[in-house]
Design an enzyme around this catalytic site. Sequence first.
Site, PDB file in Angstrom:
ATOM      1  N   GLU A  49      50.331  16.631 -41.579  1.00 31.04           N
ATOM      2  CA  GLU A  49      51.651  17.539 -41.277  1.00 31.04           C
ATOM      3  C   GLU A  49      52.039  18.135 -42.724  1.00 31.04           C
ATOM      4  OE1 GLU A  49      53.862  15.681 -38.365  1.00 31.04           O
ATOM      5  OE2 GLU A  49      55.592  16.679 -39.126  1.00 31.04           O
ATOM      6  N   ARG A  73      55.884  16.070 -33.474  1.00 29.86           N
ATOM      7  CA  ARG A  73      54.496  16.172 -33.204  1.00 29.86           C
ATOM      8  C   ARG A  73      53.996  16.300 -31.607  1.00 29.86           C
ATOM      9  NH1 ARG A  73      52.567  11.709 -37.569  1.00 29.86           N
ATOM     10  NH2 ARG A  73      52.794  13.187 -39.288  1.00 29.86           N
ATOM     11  N   ARG A  91      57.389   9.432 -32.964  1.00 35.23           N
ATOM     12  CA  ARG A  91      57.571   9.141 -34.368  1.00 35.23           C
ATOM     13  C   ARG A  91      57.852  10.497 -35.115  1.00 35.23           C
ATOM     14  NH1 ARG A  91      54.603   8.527 -38.712  1.00 35.23           N
ATOM     15  NH2 ARG A  91      52.532   8.428 -37.894  1.00 35.23           N
ATOM     16  N   PHE A 100      59.082  18.355 -43.507  1.00 37.73           N
ATOM     17  CA  PHE A 100      58.207  17.574 -42.538  1.00 37.73           C
ATOM     18  C   PHE A 100      58.645  17.865 -40.992  1.00 37.73           C
ATOM     19  CE2 PHE A 100      54.664  14.506 -42.641  1.00 37.73           C
ATOM     20  CZ  PHE A 100      54.187  14.784 -43.581  1.00 37.73           C
ATOM     21  N   HIS A 123      46.740   9.127 -32.751  1.00 40.68           N
ATOM     22  CA  HIS A 123      47.147   8.960 -34.371  1.00 40.68           C
ATOM     23  C   HIS A 123      48.130   7.795 -34.378  1.00 40.68           C
ATOM     24  CE1 HIS A 123      48.206  10.171 -38.394  1.00 40.68           C
ATOM     25  NE2 HIS A 123      49.653  10.282 -38.071  1.00 40.68           N
TER      26      HIS A 123
END
Lengths: 579, 335
Positions: free
Chosen positions: A250, A281, A393, A121, A351
Amino acid sequence: METIECDIVILGSGIAGLTTAIHSSNESNRQLRISIVTKLHAMRSHSVAAEGGVSGVLYPEVSGDSIDLHAYDTVKGSDFLADQDAVEILAKNAPEEIRFLDHLGVAWSRDEKGRILQRPFGGMSQPRTAFAQDKTGFFIMRALYDEISSHKNVSIFHEHFAYSLIIERGRFSGLVCMDLASGESRFIKAKVCVIATGGASRVYGFTTTSHSTTGDGIALAYRAGIPLKDMEFVQFHPTALVPNGILITEAARGEGAYLLNSKGKRFMEDYAKSKMELAPRDIVSRAIITEIEQGRGFTHTESGLKYVHLDLRHLGKKIIDDHLPMIKEISIKSIAIDPVDEPLPVRPAAHFTMGGINTDIHGRAVADENGNVVKGVWAIGECGCVSVHGSNRLGSNSLSQCAVWGRLVGKQIAAYASSEGFNKGEAEKLAETERDRLEELASRESGEDPYKIKEEMQEAMDEYLYVYRNRVGMTRAKDKIEQLKARFSNVYVKDKSRSFNTNLRDVLEIGNLLDIAEAIAIGAMHRKETRGAHAVVEYPKRNDKDWLKHTLIFKNRGKIGLAYIPVKITKWKPVERVY
Amino acid sequence: MRESVISLFTAYVPMFGVPAMLYIYMLSFIPGLSFLRAFSLSLAMLGLLGFGIFGMRHIFLVKKRPAMPLFEEAETIRHGKDFKTPKNSKAVKFRIKRFNPQSKSLEEHEYSLPADRFDSVLDGLLWIKHTQDPTLSLRYSCRMGVCGSCGMVVNGKPVLACETNIWKNTEDNGLDVEPMRGHPMLRDLVTDFDDFFEKHLLVNPYLYRKAVAEKYSAEKEYKQTRDQLDRFLPFSYCIMCGLCLDACPVVNTNPTFIGPQALSQAYRYYADSRDQAGVSRIENVDLVNGIWDCEFSDSCSKVCPKGVDPAFAIQLLKAEAIKNDIFPQKDHQNK
């Protein structure tokens, strides 16, 4: 007005709320009377839309991963604004929570040996995101909701909209809510309130989140005098589907998808050479917007939105069907594009709310910069700010946060509710005053159209407080929101029915959104640096000397105040953030 | 505020300050006024210094286009759907049957609206609610087909409004929307789910483990092979939208039937290798108003938006009941 008495009231039924309910009930041997108050049906909370997975180091002996590495990745991802003691708790407890969710029946995707699979990720240096296809949030929600049904002492108030949090002399007294089905107000008297209402991304028009993510709990706490922390940091997810903003997880990039500009180039190599598409992000979102601004994007005919391509074709049908079936289903159903055959049009969308209700490391709401707690109020999940995410985050840390603090807070409140009594005071009277105010609002004969106000607010936020911000724009946004708030004070609810009055509910939500939009704008205006998701054109560098601190925004008798508190740094000194 | 102070300074220093200083400097050549020379020079120095500090900052920070894109006049990122008339849209008519809780009857209302090729029925309904008739009541949340809120009947078929495209479902430029009939109606398109949730709870829908403490402490995950996962996975996609109950002919004639949703979940937990409830799960639904009430019309599986196939789950439960030689109980209440 009906009064319902219980020991614990949990506001919100997402992963954080349900986990807290389960653990507090279990901790008290299923004795405490626990109420879950939710404005939706409990299993429909926005947590169901979480796609990618839950982070946690499950098999360090096999993968060579470690808890420390997870914590460091998180701290670096947060641009060093996260409180490092909290991050260490997150990384340490996350694996246990993933296993606990397995015990509740989550359909984790598995490897040949029956172990839980983990995928890479963004910003994570190892594959440590456990997943159940790309419906992780949905499976977790269903498992938690089903598990609650075995706890007979937990009652769920479906479709009850909470509109006032009553705190007397620094201690929680009760909650006033409206039963949507009948339109009746109810007062819920409890010793403990856990706010778990999620984020507020609907202050933006272009967002990945549900219509219901209106930050109601954040606004309730703010109006009750509890400060909000770090509200200027709003995460923009790089890959939201054009034109409707639906999230393309993602995990698509985790599985290997490329981001391509209109020249067909994998442009991320210009922005994050080593991590490419799997940079955090904020970096990927800025990269996409820069590409679009410099003329290397596409333009969507119907909506006029500009976008880049997310290309999954080289992954092949099998990987997409096994690991990303929801993405495929959504793209086909909503824009008639099959990711197996064609690249998807994506651009950044609001988001996640990194900021939220100011809490300490235990999740207790904190009333001021000196650390005085509000007795009986906890805030967890996206609506609280512990803060483990700092200014940005990392994907899949949010679900771990909900699960980890769900257990920690569940244990604390079980002990608190067993030893403490109810707050003494005139809460019932105050609740009636609140109810009368709602009745006045609902009975007005004319006034402003709430949906126009909402639309104008979302336009201002989309335009001025998006991925890149500038000083003029932020000031304009704040002015605009002030005007809208003035208009909102004269808002008109056209629907006069008592049964399922969604018009009245929308008005209450829009009021909450306006408060939060204002907090975001003010926080952003004052932070004179670029850190994580808050990128200011005039201040393109991070400034640790002046701004390595959390913003607190208070609302006190209608006036707004600002304060700053230091960031807790344990092991990792801030360094430049390069990927 | 600060911007205006800065621009005042940068604009007025050259406009008035420079000529004034030149004037004082010239005055100093008049005999007896030579002391003004030092004064004017020092003023000039101060002015230059001030201009240097404020002006340069002003030029570099505000005027010059920075390396990062500046978004003052940039594109507006509009929602583009809920409020605006989108490009390439065509006019459609929604004929909505709204349930009136006072008269307990359905009333048809007609609305016309613009829709582009991406718009879903939910987008259309919200457009109506936000611009034409705020009193329209409906249930919705995620708009991506995973929360299960927006079940309703479009053109006679139970569907999720957010997954139903307007253009593809329009006949004669219009479409019909009405509430589900398999659940008690509350208002407009909203139906009452209380009974539905009660039925779900009847099948004990949670992973049963003999040792509860071990279940909650979670030191190790339970091992599960991919084969074991595949046995229950298709049945775990249920989003509890209630469409199957609306489609089921048995539920619509016999409300005591537990129904396809709950029964499919009974099978989902029965088939999970981690569950330890065993055949008691079969006994629990082996009732006249349980699995044996199903007439296998397959309508539940036809309308399920997530492909759960409840009808198949019920037949699997029947097979398990026969295999385990369990006799049907009379009904759930008498058990």
